[in-house]
Scaffold this active site. Sequence first.
Site, PDB file in Angstrom:
ATOM      1  N   SER A  55       0.166  -5.447   3.796  1.00 42.93           N
ATOM      2  CA  SER A  55       0.168  -6.076   5.114  1.00 42.93           C
ATOM      3  C   SER A  55      -0.587  -5.286   6.109  1.00 42.93           C
ATOM      4  O   SER A  55      -0.555  -3.992   6.237  1.00 42.93           O
ATOM      5  CB  SER A  55       1.725  -6.299   5.185  1.00 42.93           C
ATOM      6  OG  SER A  55       2.401  -5.102   5.792  1.00 42.93           O
TER       7      SER A  55
ATOM      8  N   LYS B 144       1.972  24.514  -2.321  1.00 42.41           N
ATOM      9  CA  LYS B 144       3.148  24.759  -2.526  1.00 42.41           C
ATOM     10  C   LYS B 144       3.655  25.545  -3.702  1.00 42.41           C
ATOM     11  O   LYS B 144       3.411  25.087  -4.734  1.00 42.41           O
ATOM     12  CB  LYS B 144       3.961  23.556  -2.307  1.00 42.41           C
ATOM     13  CG  LYS B 144       5.598  23.453  -2.413  1.00 42.41           C
ATOM     14  CD  LYS B 144       6.138  22.065  -2.051  1.00 42.41           C
ATOM     15  CE  LYS B 144       7.673  22.098  -2.450  1.00 42.41           C
ATOM     16  NZ  LYS B 144       8.167  20.793  -2.627  1.00 42.41           N
TER      17      LYS B 144
ATOM     18  N   THR C  36      10.880  15.187  -5.179  1.00 40.64           N
ATOM     19  CA  THR C  36      10.843  14.593  -6.419  1.00 40.64           C
ATOM     20  C   THR C  36       9.819  12.901  -6.361  1.00 40.64           C
ATOM     21  O   THR C  36       9.817  12.440  -7.433  1.00 40.64           O
ATOM     22  CB  THR C  36      11.848  14.253  -7.217  1.00 40.64           C
ATOM     23  OG1 THR C  36      13.016  13.872  -6.340  1.00 40.64           O
ATOM     24  CG2 THR C  36      12.207  15.766  -7.869  1.00 40.64           C
TER      25      THR C  36
ATOM     26  N   LEU D  29       9.377   3.582  -3.779  1.00 42.70           N
ATOM     27  CA  LEU D  29      10.643   3.647  -3.247  1.00 42.70           C
ATOM     28  C   LEU D  29      11.196   2.166  -3.741  1.00 42.70           C
ATOM     29  O   LEU D  29      12.426   1.972  -3.664  1.00 42.70           O
ATOM     30  CB  LEU D  29      10.426   3.374  -1.708  1.00 42.70           C
ATOM     31  CG  LEU D  29       9.860   4.643  -0.904  1.00 42.70           C
ATOM     32  CD1 LEU D  29       9.832   4.141   0.544  1.00 42.70           C
ATOM     33  CD2 LEU D  29      10.800   5.625  -1.268  1.00 42.70           C
TER      34      LEU D  29
ATOM     35  N   ILE E  83       1.470  -2.016   9.273  1.00 38.08           N
ATOM     36  CA  ILE E  83       2.357  -1.097   8.811  1.00 38.08           C
ATOM     37  C   ILE E  83       2.347   0.184   9.829  1.00 38.08           C
ATOM     38  O   ILE E  83       1.553   0.405  10.366  1.00 38.08           O
ATOM     39  CB  ILE E  83       1.913  -0.743   7.405  1.00 38.08           C
ATOM     40  CG1 ILE E  83       0.463  -0.515   6.996  1.00 38.08           C
ATOM     41  CG2 ILE E  83       2.527  -1.668   6.361  1.00 38.08           C
ATOM     42  CD1 ILE E  83       0.152   0.287   5.899  1.00 38.08           C
TER      43      ILE E  83
ATOM     44  N   VAL F 197       2.759 -11.141   2.118  1.00 37.09           N
ATOM     45  CA  VAL F 197       3.328 -11.818   1.135  1.00 37.09           C
ATOM     46  C   VAL F 197       4.456 -12.936   1.743  1.00 37.09           C
ATOM     47  O   VAL F 197       5.346 -12.326   2.202  1.00 37.09           O
ATOM     48  CB  VAL F 197       3.526 -11.301  -0.193  1.00 37.09           C
ATOM     49  CG1 VAL F 197       4.213 -12.434  -1.102  1.00 37.09           C
ATOM     50  CG2 VAL F 197       2.695 -10.593  -0.797  1.00 37.09           C
TER      51      VAL F 197
ATOM     52  N   VAL G 299       4.298  11.485   8.288  1.00 34.82           N
ATOM     53  CA  VAL G 299       5.380  12.705   7.972  1.00 34.82           C
ATOM     54  C   VAL G 299       4.868  13.531   6.946  1.00 34.82           C
ATOM     55  O   VAL G 299       4.222  13.283   6.044  1.00 34.82           O
ATOM     56  CB  VAL G 299       6.354  11.529   7.337  1.00 34.82           C
ATOM     57  CG1 VAL G 299       7.704  12.836   7.128  1.00 34.82           C
ATOM     58  CG2 VAL G 299       7.027  10.703   8.306  1.00 34.82           C
TER      59      VAL G 299
ATOM     60  N   GLY H   3       0.862  -1.249   0.007  1.00 36.93           N
ATOM     61  CA  GLY H   3       0.013   0.025  -0.018  1.00 36.93           C
ATOM     62  C   GLY H   3       1.108   1.276  -0.148  1.00 36.93           C
ATOM     63  O   GLY H   3       1.809   1.401  -0.637  1.00 36.93           O
TER      64      GLY H   3
END
Lengths: 494, 491
Positions: free
Chosen positions: B39, B78, B344, B333, B42, B185, B47, B12
């Site tokens: 899962s 922003k 970015t 990520l 988490i 998983v 943040v 997710g």
Amino acid sequence: MNKIKKVVIVGGGTAGWMSAALIKKLLHKQVDVCLIDSELVPTVGVGEASIPPIRAINDVLGIPELDFLNATNASIKLAIKFENWHNEEKCYFHTFGGAGYSSPFCSFQHYWLYAKEVGCHDSFWDFDLNYLAINDDRFSNKTQQDKLRDLPYAYHFDASKYAEMLKLYSTNIGVKHIKSHVNDVRLDKLNYVNNLKLKNGQTISGDIFIDCSGQKGLLIKEALGCEFEDWSDLLLCDRAIALPSKRLSKLPLYTRSIAHKFGWQWQIPLKHRTGNGIVYSSKFASDEDALVVLLKNITEPLDVEPNYIKFKTGKIKTPWCKNVVAIGLSSGFLEPLESTSIYLIQSSIIRLIKLFPHSDINQSLIEEFNRQANLELDAIRDFIVLHYVLNDRKEAFWQTYRTKQLPSSLSHKISLFKESGQVIKDPSDIFTDSSWVQVMLGQGLMPKAYHPRATDFEKERLLNWLNELKLVKHSALKSLEQYPDFLSKCEKGI
Amino acid sequence: MNEPYHIAIVGGGTAGWMTACLLKHAYKALNVNVTLIESKNINTIGVGEGSTPTLKLFFDRLGLDESIWMDKCEATHKLNIRFEDWQGTSEYKHYDHPFISQPDVFHERAYSTNCLTRRLGLEVNTKAEDFFLNASLAKENKHPTPSENFSFKIAYGYHFDAAKLSALLQTVAIDLGVKHISNEVDKVICDDGGYINDLIFNDCSTLNADFFIDCTGFSKKLIKQTLNVPSISFSDNLFNDSAIALKVNSALPVKTQTISTALSSGWQWQIPLQNSTGYGYVFSSRYQSADSAEYELRSRLNLIDNDVSSKLIKFETGQLKEHWRKNCLAIGLSQGFIEPLEATGLHLTYNSILRFIKYFSFFETNSNHIKKFNKTIVNEFELTRDYIVAHYKLNQRSDTDYWRDNRKNNNTPMHLKTLIKAWVNNERLEPYISNSVIKNQFSATSWNCLFAGYGQFNQLASEQPKVGDLYKELKIASFIKGCNLNFIKRE
């Protein structure tokens, strides 16, 4: 008439101290108990997993659960997770619970099998509270009257710490503890054990001797020469390596059993460490091969050196012979696949206490004890062999299993389930119907038919009923507490 | 297609749910099922995070109005990033990197010219904050929506609470028809050709799908652990590997810009949310311990004795060699990470998903398409990295080894070397920055802002002709002021 007055236990491992504690506790007025514990013989002390009857022992002895949990670094066990047993892509749980609800004439699996045909997508385990609790990481030790809300459980615990605890308990209630090595076993004319000559010079005589000396079988094998029935042809594994590692950060509510190409691996989550080990066949793998596979599958840092264990699978056909009763590894050995070692100790002791002779040891008591012991062990053997034969793994080790001639008791059970979905419970079998169903379904044996009564329900009603069952299980689930909360409460002693 | 085509997204988080939304939205007319597996346990500490204008493109694409989502994510607009203390001298104490809005397009060329003129020694204005509308709006805390008669588009991104955005995207995705499974998983099963077939979960249930998207973050469960795609590290150029993040429940008066301040071994972000503020310190554990970094951050914020909790995040910068292999695509990520200095993260995520949709076919695996996709995305990551690396390479600080080592570090990527050389040789940067290959990458203006902000100039000529400052000659100040009047201040 000689009253049976003096019980002598040889061996100070889990079997010895559990025998001492239970016999002294339950026959307090009738017998004196002494336990001889040799410092020269180390205990095996690998056993770390159990099945639910273990709780009865603590109840009988009056040991509060909290004390037990803290003293033995115990955690809760709701199931065993079998990974890669059916084949390398499958896993399943063998829970201590029972799925769904069984009516008197028709067990739950029949309803489920029928429901699957008419559009139910739930797995058998979706109706099992133990399974749901594992996935939601919840637990409660409160007893439930309602069978549907019951959560049967056992423990993972440090067996050597448990032996320590039982030792303290036993000596407190009057068990005499002698620390010395047995140098000689002296028999009388009828080949009964008369006395034991110890290294410290003492001579210990007794009316009944309990052999808890481990695989060696100091009394039952070496002194009396009782016959050992070798099962190594049916159960190929004959080696184990135990290798504890650091504690897992999150403790699962189950033991893991992972099949490998030449055996299987256990992982037992304790509070202070993780028990790991691999059980394998020396015909199919060297100790080095096995260690490599084991190391590859241990994620946490290691605690100590590996402990190599050789064992011989089989049983003493007459665990009670003359005035010697073998309890624990001396009476036979089955690999720990279903965590039965400690249960077998417990069950032998209870059996002995139930059949305890008043005066003079008579043959009919011995025969009854041995008959029950054999049936019980045979049933467990069948259950363990079941795991090895129901699979489609390709390696030589597994292929060899599938060519074996099975005991008729086992092949009957397999074909009965395959043809009709039926499981018939053997009275001497410690495992429930549900256990057999879970392993057979989990390892890919889908019955061809189900009981006709299952179709009593209209399709819609059946599916509704199953949904209601699930709701009940989920409401029971939500009433449990979070397992980490339970653990931290235990640690704080609440 | 008779059987529905099944896409499984593993993981997710913002990346996973953004992927789910975009795929389900793109394929809404087709027989495609999208399942997201997440899962249960988490970490959901929110943040504060910033974005580029890409996040606006995302919401526009889904047709979601700001009124629907912004409050739920504590989001603010922003317009600009302000960089403090990066260069190291008081003359260049700060500089701005604004998003470039439509009215600014008229003056990008003038700005570029001034940057060149200044390198040639003439005293001309090179401050981005004076040249561009966004910087002026940001300073005055103005809302980026102008009055009706001002018909130019304003570019802006958002600040938001990352956990709340992820939760919001989850509801959006589920409304679009994405199936959500909570499970972990355990194993990934491939066929003989190395294509992923099934996922096996911890509870022994299984899931079969045709295509798999790895949004499992740094663990790269599918793309690396299963398909063995190697990563390329950026640690030669980017020393930072840790961050300490925290969020305080007090709001800043100015909510229209991110402030990024260089500290002793890294930099600090300050992200203004509606009723709270996100702070973080990105640093290199080789130069500073986590404890010391946390102390430095807390003392700057007067939070030493405050029990507001912080979160330590460890990261590796780098990217996958292939972001798409066989029937598995990595997004978020898992595909790579560059520190959030220019916000970015979601930008790269969004671009990767859209490009994937462009190249993907249900009917065949076209290895040429996969190759093209990978080439473009790898390039996009590298160009983004280069712009970040420039912040470190060009610094003039001498207070710590961290800054000195960064400046001395000669592992400068090729493209960045070329740009630095062009700048030093008094060339314009435009010819070196090909906007045609990569859209929405850092423009020549962004690079000019950066070089000028770092004061990378020659000494001023002794005689100044007092002409040639386009800022004055084109009356940019009054133009910006005029534009600015069309905007209202935030309440």
